[in-house]
Enzyme design. Structure first.
Site, PDB file in Angstrom:
ATOM      1  N   GLY A 106     -24.718  72.716  19.730  1.00  0.00           N
ATOM      2  CA  GLY A 106     -24.555  73.994  20.427  1.00  0.00           C
ATOM      3  C   GLY A 106     -25.177  73.960  21.804  1.00  0.00           C
ATOM      4  O   GLY A 106     -25.760  72.959  22.223  1.00  0.00           O
TER       5      GLY A 106
ATOM      6  N   ALA B  10     -14.739  79.112  28.344  1.00  0.00           N
ATOM      7  CA  ALA B  10     -14.466  79.270  29.770  1.00  0.00           C
ATOM      8  C   ALA B  10     -13.664  80.537  30.049  1.00  0.00           C
ATOM      9  O   ALA B  10     -13.972  81.286  30.984  1.00  0.00           O
ATOM     10  CB  ALA B  10     -13.720  78.049  30.279  1.00  0.00           C
TER      11      ALA B  10
ATOM     12  N   HIS C  38      14.362  78.016  17.517  1.00  0.00           N
ATOM     13  CA  HIS C  38      14.493  76.929  16.554  1.00  0.00           C
ATOM     14  C   HIS C  38      14.926  75.649  17.272  1.00  0.00           C
ATOM     15  O   HIS C  38      15.779  75.715  18.150  1.00  0.00           O
ATOM     16  CB  HIS C  38      15.556  77.307  15.516  1.00  0.00           C
ATOM     17  CG  HIS C  38      15.801  76.264  14.492  1.00  0.00           C
ATOM     18  ND1 HIS C  38      14.884  75.999  13.490  1.00  0.00           N
ATOM     19  CD2 HIS C  38      16.835  75.408  14.303  1.00  0.00           C
ATOM     20  CE1 HIS C  38      15.358  75.018  12.727  1.00  0.00           C
ATOM     21  NE2 HIS C  38      16.539  74.645  13.201  1.00  0.00           N
TER      22      HIS C  38
ATOM     23  N   THR D 262     -19.578  73.691  34.357  1.00  0.00           N
ATOM     24  CA  THR D 262     -19.495  72.864  33.150  1.00  0.00           C
ATOM     25  C   THR D 262     -18.048  72.586  32.773  1.00  0.00           C
ATOM     26  O   THR D 262     -17.661  71.447  32.501  1.00  0.00           O
ATOM     27  CB  THR D 262     -20.187  73.595  31.971  1.00  0.00           C
ATOM     28  OG1 THR D 262     -21.526  73.896  32.355  1.00  0.00           O
ATOM     29  CG2 THR D 262     -20.183  72.750  30.717  1.00  0.00           C
TER      30      THR D 262
END
Ligand SMILES: Cc1cc2nc3c(=O)[nH]c(=O)nc-3n(C[C@H](O)[C@H](O)[C@H](O)COP(=O)(O)OP(=O)(O)OC[C@H]3O[C@@H](n4cnc5c(N)ncnc54)[C@H](O)[C@@H]3O)c2cc1C
Length: 458
Positions: free
Chosen positions: A262, A310, A435, A43
């Site tokens: 789902g 996964a 940064h 999948t």
């Protein structure tokens, strides 16, 4: 009499869980047969993670083109060429598929193409052959739930949604969970009119409440419509499109209905129950070492109850291969599995939500901080809003990490480390974040938790 072959490990299903187990077992010198009825990669590679993220990348580019003039870059977004987009998406999948197939073979795993069935605790029948394994790993994965609806040209699941040849004008997305919000985000960026219908009270209901609120605000701004607390009743389809009726008597019209409520386990008719394996609503029940309690049969991936991701399948596959090889791997802590939802803005989380931490430790014993991305230079350049939120047991370790904002999915690694290592804010003393990066926002949240914020007010 059918021919019989024997291996140390026989794996049924070559998705994320199955192929990871196969490759690790091969690496450990075990003889392995990997049985797959469709394509190795399952999948995730063919119908899930990879193609959706390619579509999401195109969505990000489309949004950037639309908004480029606001940062002084001239250009015009004129539309999506679905043929070219699908070629790009399929190209990524094909390349990874080739790479993966080669890797599996290089680990001396024998791939057997065919649909297998467990016919005894140590044997799988496939293509009329009996394949015997000293150990068996079940890894047959999951499929979209459809609440009894027939899949048609207009009533679709993620599988059809990934292969459309035009951008829809309008879509109703049933379900505001991970898959639903990712597709809503994709189609909105491509120019479709999207409405999400969610039965629970908020979008992404498994995430921290603060994350849901920020996502809902961002979706409103993007003009993605959504109705929460709204239950689906039925859908009618005609030449004009779909008409979705909800229990409160409202009707929603669109060209398509995506059902994204789902995924259920794929475990029926493969002989599991006949061989004594315990199923609960189709999920395979195992102990914490992923053993089913029958013979030497293990299960991994989406068929085992838990988050259907996964990388959880990969981890379970590696675990079982090592278990079989006698390496006694450490039991997997499901609470430290990272979760990323790749909609715009992205969501990433690991560990406990505020509500879960309060239930576990008591409200008075939970501390949280939120660092707003408004104070992060790189996020400002990207024009995103969002935050990093840390949840801590009072005077104790960080137990939850939650973030939302453009590209914040890539920040999950540090979140996972701090939760899995049960880090204290003091553990970060002397460490600084580069940064100007979005990663700095995590550093700022930690400083705030340690009581010494730098770029926020005390
Ligand atoms: C649209 C979508 C987006 C997703 N995005 C993400 C993401 O971004 N990140 C993430 O972590 N997860 C994502 N997922 C979830 C992820 O795809 C799954 O968690 C993962 O694929 C589960 O792996 P698995 O090995 O359990 O099963 P699967 O990948 O479903 O593989 C099972 C395999 O078994 C084979 N099989 C089944 N029965 C038999 C049989 N009897 N004989 C032989 N072969 C058989 C199937 O053909 C299949 O190839 C997404 C899923 C979808 C649908």
């Amino acid at each position: 009499m059918a021919e019989q072959k024997e291996y140390d490990v026989v794996i049924l299903g070559a998705g994320s869980g199955g192929y990871a187990a196969a490759m690790r077992a091969g690496q450990l010198g075990l003889s392995v047969a990997l049985i797959e009825g469709d394509k190795v990669g399952g999948t995730c590679l063919h119908r899930g993670c990879i193609p959706t993220k390619a579509l999401l990348h195109a969505a990000e580019v489309a949004d950037e083109m639309r908004e480029s003039a606001t940062i002084g870059v001239q250009g015009t977004f004129t539309g999506i060429d679905m043929n070219a987009l699908n070629a790009y998406k399929n190209g990524v999948v094909d390349k990874m598929y080739k790479g993966l197939s080669g890797l599996i073979v290089s680990r001396k795993v024998e791939i057997i193409n065919g649909w297998g069935k467990l016919v005894s605790p140590d044997t799988i029948e496939v293509n009329g052959e009996l394949i015997k394994g000293k150990n068996i790993i079940l890894a047959t994965g999951s499929t979209s739930k459809t609440i009894g609806q027939t899949i048609t040209q207009r009533v679709i699941t993620s599988e059809q949604a990934l292969n459309m040849d035009t951008v829809p004008e309008s879509v109703i997305v049933l379900g505001g969970g991970v898959i639903g919000v990712e597709f809503a985000s994709i189609w909105n960026s491509y120019g479709a009119d999207v409405t999400i219908i969610e039965g629970l009270e908020r979008l992404v209901p498994n995430e921290d409440v603060a994350v849901s609120k920020t996502l809902e605000r961002a979706f409103r701004k993007r003009k993605i419509n959504f109705k929460t607390n709204t239950l689906f009743e039925r859908v009618e389809e005609d030449y004009a499109g779909v008409h979705v009726y909800t229990k409160d008597g409202t009707r929603f019209d669109a060209q398509y209905l995506l059902i994204a409520i789902g995924r259920g386990p794929v475990t029926a008719n493969f002989g599991y129950e006949e061989q004594g394996i315990t199923l609960d609503r189709g999920f395979v029940i195992t102990n914490e070492r992923l053993h089913t309690g029958v013979g030497n049969i293990y299960a991994v991936g989406d068929i085992v109850p838990g988050v259907q991701l996964a990388h959880r399948g990969f981890l379970q596959g590696l675990f079982v291969a090592e278990e079989i090889a006698g390496l006694q791997p450490k039991v997997i802590d499901e609470n430290t599995i990272p979760r990323v939802t790749f909609c715009n803005p992205e969501i990433a989380s690991v560990g406990l939500t505020t509500t879960q931490a309060e239930e576990k430790f008591g409200k008075e014993n939970v501390e949280t901080v939120e660092f707003n991305l408004a104070g992060n230079g790189k996020s400002q350049m990207l024009g995103t809003t969002g935050f990093v939120k840390l949840v801590r047991e009072k005077d104790g370790p960080i137990v939850g990490f939650h973030t939302i904002g453009a590209r914040m999915g890539e920040q999950i690694g540090e979140g996972q480390l701090m939760v899995a290592w049960e880090a204290l804010p003091e553990d970060f003393a002397g460490l600084i974040h580069a940064h100007p990066s979005q990663n700095e926002s995590i550093g700022e949240a930690i400083l705030a938790l340690a009581g010494k914020p730098l770029h926020t007010h005390n």
